[in-house]
Enzyme design. Structure first.
Site, PDB file in Angstrom:
ATOM      1  N   ILE A   1       0.873  -1.171   0.000  1.00  9.35           N
ATOM      2  CA  ILE A   1       0.000   0.000   0.000  1.00  9.35           C
ATOM      3  C   ILE A   1       0.914   1.226   0.000  1.00  9.35           C
ATOM      4  CG2 ILE A   1      -1.824   1.228   1.241  1.00  9.35           C
ATOM      5  CD1 ILE A   1      -2.358  -1.529   2.690  1.00  9.35           C
ATOM      6  N   GLU A   2       0.960   1.917  -1.135  1.00 10.27           N
ATOM      7  CA  GLU A   2       1.888   3.051  -1.244  1.00 10.27           C
ATOM      8  C   GLU A   2       1.236   4.354  -0.808  1.00 10.27           C
ATOM      9  OE1 GLU A   2       3.422   2.741  -5.282  1.00 10.27           O
ATOM     10  OE2 GLU A   2       4.669   1.030  -4.698  1.00 10.27           O
TER      11      GLU A   2
ATOM     12  N   ALA B   1       1.695   8.911  -1.201  1.00  8.07           N
ATOM     13  CA  ALA B   1       2.354  10.046  -1.854  1.00  8.07           C
ATOM     14  C   ALA B   1       3.573  10.475  -1.045  1.00  8.07           C
ATOM     15  CB  ALA B   1       1.378  11.203  -2.011  1.00  8.07           C
TER      16      ALA B   1
ATOM     17  N   GLU C   1       4.494  -7.879   2.644  1.00  2.75           N
ATOM     18  CA  GLU C   1       4.815  -8.817   3.729  1.00  2.75           C
ATOM     19  C   GLU C   1       4.411  -8.238   5.077  1.00  2.75           C
ATOM     20  OE1 GLU C   1       6.679  -7.790   1.264  1.00  2.75           O
ATOM     21  OE2 GLU C   1       8.252  -9.203   0.705  1.00  2.75           O
TER      22      GLU C   1
END
Ligand code: THU
Length: 165
Positions: A64-65, A67, A76
């Protein structure tokens, strides 16, 4: 006097999916499914991880990235956050990891990053149980016995001399 020590490890490489155990195949599919849920608009690199607990339950997670880049989380750690939060007493025994780009699942099996290795090490130390690590490429699969292979001379609670609760 100087001593030279040597650390080496063996791991298994499977060239076809058919040689894997059914339960490991199932875990790889769970990791691949989870990669579909990744939120990776910045890297376009979707990772899925699936953990099999002692009871047989599978818990998965995706990357889950954010900004603000450091606020993102790897697949993981996402999976361990879920398994430990929801099943604290059910010890992880295997984790499978798979990654996907616009071209599909990666040919090369994807190894866990350094931060994730440290988290897997902590989980082994928390539970006192080895966690088998399955790295899944499109066709090739690598199986590693435990995190000590990927993170030798690791820093853990023994170094802090904290007694386990
Ligand atoms: N990533 C993972 O989820 N697991 C790894 O072990 C390696 C990297 C993610 C982090 C980031 O969202 C993207 O892959 C590119 O580094």
């Amino acid at each position: 006097m100087i001593k030279t020590n040597n650390i080496s490890f063996s791991y298994k490489e499977y060239e076809t999916f058919n040689d894997l155990d059914e339960s490991d195949r199932e875990l790889i599919f769970a990791a691949r499914n989870s990669a579909e849920n990744a939120y990776a608009p910045y890297s376009q690199f979707s990772v899925g991880a699936a953990i099999r607990l002692e009871s047989g339950t599978i818990v998965s997670g995706a990357n889950i990235e954010n900004a603000a880049f450091p606020s993102g989380i790897c697949a993981e750690r996402s999976a361990f956050a879920s398994s430990i939060s929801n099943y604290p007493g059910d010890k992880p025994s295997v984790i499978a990891i798979a990654a996907k780009t616009a071209d599909g699942f990666t040919e090369d099996p994807i190894p866990p990053c350094g931060n994730c290795r440290q988290v897997i090490a902590e989980e082994e130390s928390r539970t006192g149980k080895h966690i088998r690590i399955i790295l899944s490429g499109k066709t090739k699969t690598l199986i590693i016995d435990n995190i000590g292979c990927l993170l030798p001379l690791q820093f853990n609670k023994k170094n802090l001399k904290v007694t386990h609760p």
